[in-house]
Scaffold this motif. Structure first.
Motif, short mmCIF file in Angstrom:
data_model
loop_
_atom_site.label_atom_id
_atom_site.label_comp_id
_atom_site.label_asym_id
_atom_site.label_seq_id
_atom_site.Cartn_x
_atom_site.Cartn_y
_atom_site.Cartn_z
N GLU A 86 28.58 40.09 57.60
CA GLU A 86 27.53 39.07 57.71
C GLU A 86 27.26 38.36 56.39
O GLU A 86 26.80 37.22 56.37
N LEU A 87 27.53 39.04 55.28
CA LEU A 87 27.22 38.48 53.97
C LEU A 87 28.30 37.54 53.46
O LEU A 87 28.09 36.84 52.47
N LEU A 88 29.45 37.51 54.12
CA LEU A 88 30.52 36.63 53.69
C LEU A 88 30.16 35.17 53.97
O LEU A 88 29.61 34.84 55.02
N VAL A 89 30.50 34.29 53.05
CA VAL A 89 30.21 32.87 53.19
C VAL A 89 31.35 32.15 53.88
O VAL A 89 31.12 31.26 54.72
N LEU A 90 32.59 32.52 53.57
CA LEU A 90 33.75 31.79 54.06
C LEU A 90 34.74 32.74 54.74
O LEU A 90 34.82 33.92 54.40
N ASN A 91 35.49 32.19 55.68
CA ASN A 91 36.64 32.92 56.20
C ASN A 91 37.75 32.91 55.16
O ASN A 91 37.78 32.08 54.26
N GLU A 92 38.68 33.82 55.31
CA GLU A 92 39.77 33.95 54.34
C GLU A 92 40.49 32.62 54.13
O GLU A 92 40.78 32.22 53.00
N TYR A 93 40.79 31.90 55.19
CA TYR A 93 41.58 30.67 55.08
C TYR A 93 40.80 29.52 54.47
O TYR A 93 41.37 28.50 54.06
N GLU A 94 39.46 29.65 54.36
CA GLU A 94 38.63 28.57 53.81
C GLU A 94 38.46 28.68 52.29
O GLU A 94 37.97 27.76 51.65
N ARG A 95 38.86 29.80 51.72
CA ARG A 95 38.62 30.03 50.30
C ARG A 95 39.65 29.28 49.46
O ARG A 95 40.79 29.09 49.87
N SER A 96 39.22 28.86 48.28
CA SER A 96 40.12 28.09 47.42
C SER A 96 41.20 28.99 46.84
O SER A 96 41.00 30.19 46.66
N ARG A 97 42.34 28.39 46.52
CA ARG A 97 43.48 29.12 45.98
C ARG A 97 43.81 28.71 44.55
O ARG A 97 44.78 29.19 43.97
N THR A 98 43.03 27.81 43.99
CA THR A 98 43.24 27.41 42.60
C THR A 98 42.99 28.60 41.68
O THR A 98 42.00 29.30 41.82
N THR A 99 43.90 28.83 40.75
CA THR A 99 43.79 29.97 39.85
C THR A 99 43.30 29.54 38.46
O THR A 99 43.33 28.35 38.10
N PHE A 100 42.89 30.54 37.67
CA PHE A 100 42.53 30.26 36.28
C PHE A 100 43.70 29.64 35.54
O PHE A 100 43.52 28.70 34.76
N ARG A 101 44.90 30.16 35.77
CA ARG A 101 46.07 29.63 35.07
C ARG A 101 46.32 28.16 35.45
O ARG A 101 46.76 27.37 34.61
N ASP A 102 46.06 27.81 36.71
CA ASP A 102 46.19 26.40 37.12
C ASP A 102 45.25 25.52 36.29
O ASP A 102 45.64 24.47 35.76
N LEU A 103 44.00 25.95 36.16
CA LEU A 103 43.02 25.19 35.40
C LEU A 103 43.37 25.17 33.91
O LEU A 103 43.16 24.16 33.22
N LEU A 104 43.91 26.29 33.42
CA LEU A 104 44.30 26.35 32.02
C LEU A 104 45.36 25.29 31.70
O LEU A 104 45.25 24.59 30.70
N GLN A 105 46.35 25.18 32.56
CA GLN A 105 47.40 24.19 32.33
C GLN A 105 46.83 22.77 32.36
O GLN A 105 47.25 21.90 31.58
N GLN A 106 45.86 22.53 33.23
CA GLN A 106 45.23 21.20 33.28
C GLN A 106 44.49 20.88 31.98
O GLN A 106 44.59 19.78 31.46
N THR A 107 43.75 21.85 31.46
CA THR A 107 42.98 21.59 30.24
C THR A 107 43.89 21.46 29.03
O THR A 107 43.66 20.61 28.17
N LEU A 108 44.95 22.28 28.94
CA LEU A 108 45.87 22.17 27.82
C LEU A 108 46.62 20.84 27.84
O LEU A 108 47.06 20.34 26.80
N ALA A 109 46.76 20.28 29.05
CA ALA A 109 47.42 18.98 29.17
C ALA A 109 46.49 17.83 28.77
O ALA A 109 46.94 16.68 28.66
N GLU A 110 45.20 18.13 28.56
CA GLU A 110 44.23 17.13 28.14
C GLU A 110 43.56 17.59 26.85
O GLU A 110 42.38 17.96 26.83
N PRO A 111 44.30 17.60 25.75
CA PRO A 111 43.76 18.16 24.50
C PRO A 111 42.76 17.23 23.81
O PRO A 111 42.75 16.02 24.03
N TYR A 112 41.90 17.84 22.98
CA TYR A 112 40.97 17.11 22.11
C TYR A 112 41.10 17.71 20.71
O TYR A 112 40.17 18.31 20.19
N PRO A 113 42.29 17.55 20.11
CA PRO A 113 42.57 18.33 18.90
C PRO A 113 41.92 17.77 17.64
O PRO A 113 41.86 16.56 17.43
#
Length: 550
Positions: free
Chosen positions: A362-389
Motif C-alpha cells: 500500500e505504501l508504494l507510489v509506483l508500479n515497477e514499470y512506472e519507475r525511472s531507469r536513469t542512473t547516476f552514471r547517466d547524469l554524470l556523463q551529462q554533467t561532464l559533457a557540460e563543463p564550467y571549468p
C-alpha cells in the motif's frame, strides 16, 4: 621510507589528512555582520559547486502525479511522483492534516533507513506532524546501498556510494535538488502554505537537511538530527555521501548552516553517538550562536541532546515538533511537544504502534514499470559533457602538509620510480589505503594529494618551505637554513625524471609535473581528460569545474 625506498606510510598520510580537515573546520569566525554577509556572497557559488548544482539545473516540467491516497484517522497520506529533472522520477509521501485551509509543511528527507519513506520511524515523523496540523513531505532518496530491496522505488539509479559521482554529481546534490523541486511541487497546491516551510531529517537525512536549508531561502527553519557535529571533533563520518567534495574548504558545519543565518535552527543529537558525538553538537551550537550574535538572534539557535544512540526516536521527534509548532504555527517555545497518539519509538527500540508494516504494498507510489531507469552514471556523463571549468593552478592548490604531520626525508635523487604495487627500486604508493573521504573534504583526489606530498619531500620544492614541509618548529627551520648554506657548494641532485607504473602512479606523475614542469615524466598510463578517470581512486573531485592541468 627514508634513505631507501619502500611504501609510503598510509597511517601518517591519513593522520595528515584528518588534521587538515580539522584545521579547515577551525577557521576564524566572521568578526561582524558585514564580514559574515561578505562570506555568504563570496562562498555561495562554491557551496553550490560542492553540491554539483552550479549552475542550478533547469526547472523542467515536474509532470507531478497523485497515484493514490491512504485515508487515516486525523490525517491522510497522498502518494506523489514527480520528475526533478528529465528522466529522474522522484517518489514521495505527503502527510496532510485533516483540518481545512492551508497547512504549514515540513520537508522530511529520511536517513539511512532500510525502507526509506516507509520506515516506521519515518512514518511516525509524518504522522506526528500531520496530527499537529503541519503537513509532512517525505521524499525518497535516490539510489541504494543500505536499502537494496524491492520496496526501494529509486533503486534503479544505482549505488549511492560511487566515488566517481564526486566528479560532478554527488548523491547529496542530487537529493538536495529532488527536495528543492519538491518545494516547487508544493507551491502548486492550494492546501500548502509555502510561506511556512521547515525541514528535518536524521543522519544522512540530517546532511540533506543542512544542505537544502543553506541552498534555498524558501525553507524558514531547520532541525537536523544526529548529524550537525563539528568536524573539529570528528571528521570521520562513515558514509561517502557525507563527504561532499571540497566542502571543508568552506569551514565547519556551523559555517554551512550559517549560510542561512539568521533563520532558526535546532540541533538535535544523541549522547551515545561516536560518529556524530555530543561534544561536536555543543561545538557547532557555540560556533553558530556566535555568528547569529551578529544579528542579535542567538536564541534562534537551539541544542537538544538525548540519552541513547544514533536514532530518530520519539524524544527527538517531539523536540522537533515543538520547534516547528513555534516557528510555523506561532506557538510558545517549549522543550518538547508530545505526539498526539502513541507512535513507534526509534530504530533502536522499535515496536509497532499506529504505523503500517514497511513492506506493505500500500505504501508504494509506483508500479515497477512506472519507475525511472536513469542512473547516476547517466547524469554524470551529462554533467561532464557540460563543463564550467576554472583554470587549474597546481601551485595555488598546494597545501602545506608539513603543518599536519612530520614527513620523513626522501633520499635526494635525479631519477625516481613510483608504483601502485611492489616493484624493485620503486617508491610504492599506498593507493588503496589513503582515506579518499578525507581527500574529498579537502577537494583533492588521492593522486593529487600524493603528488603534493612528493613535491614537498623531494629537493627543489617550494623555496622557503623546506622546514614547513618537514613539519618542523623554529629550531628545525634554523637547522634547515644551515643545511641550505652548507649545501650551496655541493647542491643535492634535483629530480629530473619520474617513471610511473600503474594507473594511480601515472596520474600522480601528471600532477607532479604540473607542480614541476621541468621534470621528464614517463608513465604506463596516459590520460587527457578528467572523464577518463574510470577508477574510483582516480576520480577528481569537482572535475566539472576544473580545467585539465596541461
Amino acid at each position: 621510507f627514508g634513505a631507501t625506498l619502500g611504501t609510503m606510510d598510509a597511517t601518517l598520510l591519513n593522520r595528515m589528512l584528518e588534521n587538515r580537515v580539522k584545521d579547515l573546520a577551525g577557521r576564524k569566525p566572521a568578526r561582524n555582520r558585514s564580514e559574515h554577509e561578505e562570506r555568504v556572497r563570496s562562498e555561495r557559488d562554491a557551496f553550490l559547486r560542492c553540491l554539483g548544482l552550479y549552475p542550478l539545473p533547469p526547472r523542467t516540467d515536474l509532470q507531478a502525479t497523485l497515484t493514490g491516497t491512504l485515508q487515516r484517522e486525523g490525517y491522510r497520506i497522498e502518494k506523489i511522483a514527480y520528475f526533478s529533472r528529465p528522466g529522474v522520477r522522484v517518489t514521495a509521501h505527503l502527510y496532510l492534516p485533516e483540518s481545512a485551509g492551508k497547512a504549514p509543511v515540513v520537508l522530511c528527507p529520511h536517513g539511512h533507513w532500510t525502507y526509506k519513506k516507509s520506515e516506521p520511524v519515518v512514518q511516525a515523523q509524518g504522522i506526528g506532524l500531520a496530527l499537529q496540523g503541519i503537513a509532512a513531505f517525505v521524499i525518497d532518496s535516490p539510489g541504494f546501498s543500505w536499502d537494496d530491496n524491492e520496496i526501494n522505488e529509486r533503486r534503479a539509479m544505482g549505488p549511492h556510494d560511487d566515488p566517481l559521482l564526486t566528479m560532478s554529481l554527488p548523491v547529496q546534490g542530487v537529493y538536495v535538488w529532488d527536495v528543492l523541486r519538491g518545494i516547487d511541487y508544493l507551491s502548486t497546491r492550494v492546501d500548502i502554505d509555502l510561506s511556512k516551510v521547515g525541514i528535518a531529517g536524521a543522519s544522512g537525512g540530517g546532511t540533506t537537511t543542512v544542505l537544502a536549508f543553506a541552498a534555498d531561502e524558501r525553507i524558514q527553519c531547520a532541525a537536523p538530527i544526529c548529524y550537525a557535529t563539528s568536524l573539529e571533533d570528528n571528521p570521520q563520518n562513515g558514509c561517502l555521501c557525507n563527504h561532499l567534495p571540497g566542502i571543508a574548504l568552506l569551514g565547519d558545519r556551523s559555517d554551512w548552516l550559517a549560510l542561512a543565518c539568521p533563520r532558526p535552527v535546532m540541533l538535535i543529537g544523541a549522547q551515545d553517538d561516536p560518529e556524530f558525538p555530543p561534544q561536536g553538537h555543543r561545538r557547532t551550537h557555540e560556533k553558530l550562536r556566535a555568528i547569529y550574535h551578529h544579528y542579535r538572534a542567538e536564541e534562534s539557535v537551539r541544542l537538544e541532546l538525548f540519552e541513547g544512540p544514533h536514532d530518530m526516536n520519539r524524544r527527538m521527534r517531539e523536540a522537533a515538533l515543538a520547534f516547528f509548532a513555534e516557528h510555523l504555527q506561532g506557538e510558545p517555545r517549549r522543550p518538547y511537544l508530545a505526539e498526539k497518539r502513541p507512535l513507534t519509538d526509534g530504530a533502536n527500540n522499535p515496536y509497532p504502534a499506529n504505523t503500517m508494516p514497511p513492506e506493505s504494498p500500500e505504501l508504494l507510489v509506483l508500479n515497477e514499470y512506472e519507475r525511472s531507469r536513469t542512473t547516476f552514471r547517466d547524469l554524470l556523463q551529462q554533467t561532464l559533457a557540460e563543463p564550467y571549468p576554472a583554470p587549474f593552478h597546481a601551485s595555488e592548490r598546494l597545501v602545506r602538509w608539513g603543518r599536519f604531520g612530520r614527513l620523513p626525508e626522501l633520499k635526494p635523487t635525479s631519477s625516481l620510480t613510483i608504483s601502485d604495487q611492489s616493484l624493485d627500486d620503486a617508491l610504492v604508493l599506498p593507493v588503496d589505503d589513503v582515506d579518499q573521504r578525507l581527500c574529498l573534504y579537502s577537494g583533492l583526489s588521492v593522486p593529487e594529494f600524493l603528488a603534493q606530498v612528493l613535491h614537498l619531500l623531494l629537493p627543489g620544492g617550494p623555496e622557503g618551505w623546506e622546514s614547513v614541509a618537514m613539519g618542523g618548529d623554529v629550531i628545525t627551520s634554523m637547522i634547515a637554513s644551515m643545511k641550505t648554506l652548507v649545501s650551496a657548494s655541493t647542491p643535492v641532485p634535483l629530480l629530473e625524471k619520474l617513471v610511473a607504473h600503474g594507473p594511480v602512479s601515472s596520474m600522480v606523475a601528471l600532477h607532479l609535473r604540473a607542480l614541476r614542469p621541468t621534470i621528464e615524466v614517463q608513465t604506463s598510463h596516459a590520460y587527457k581528460s578528467w572523464s577518463e578517470m574510470e577508477s574510483s581512486v582516480l576520480a577528481m573531485p569537482q572535475a566539472r569545474y576544473l580545467a585539465w592541468p596541461e
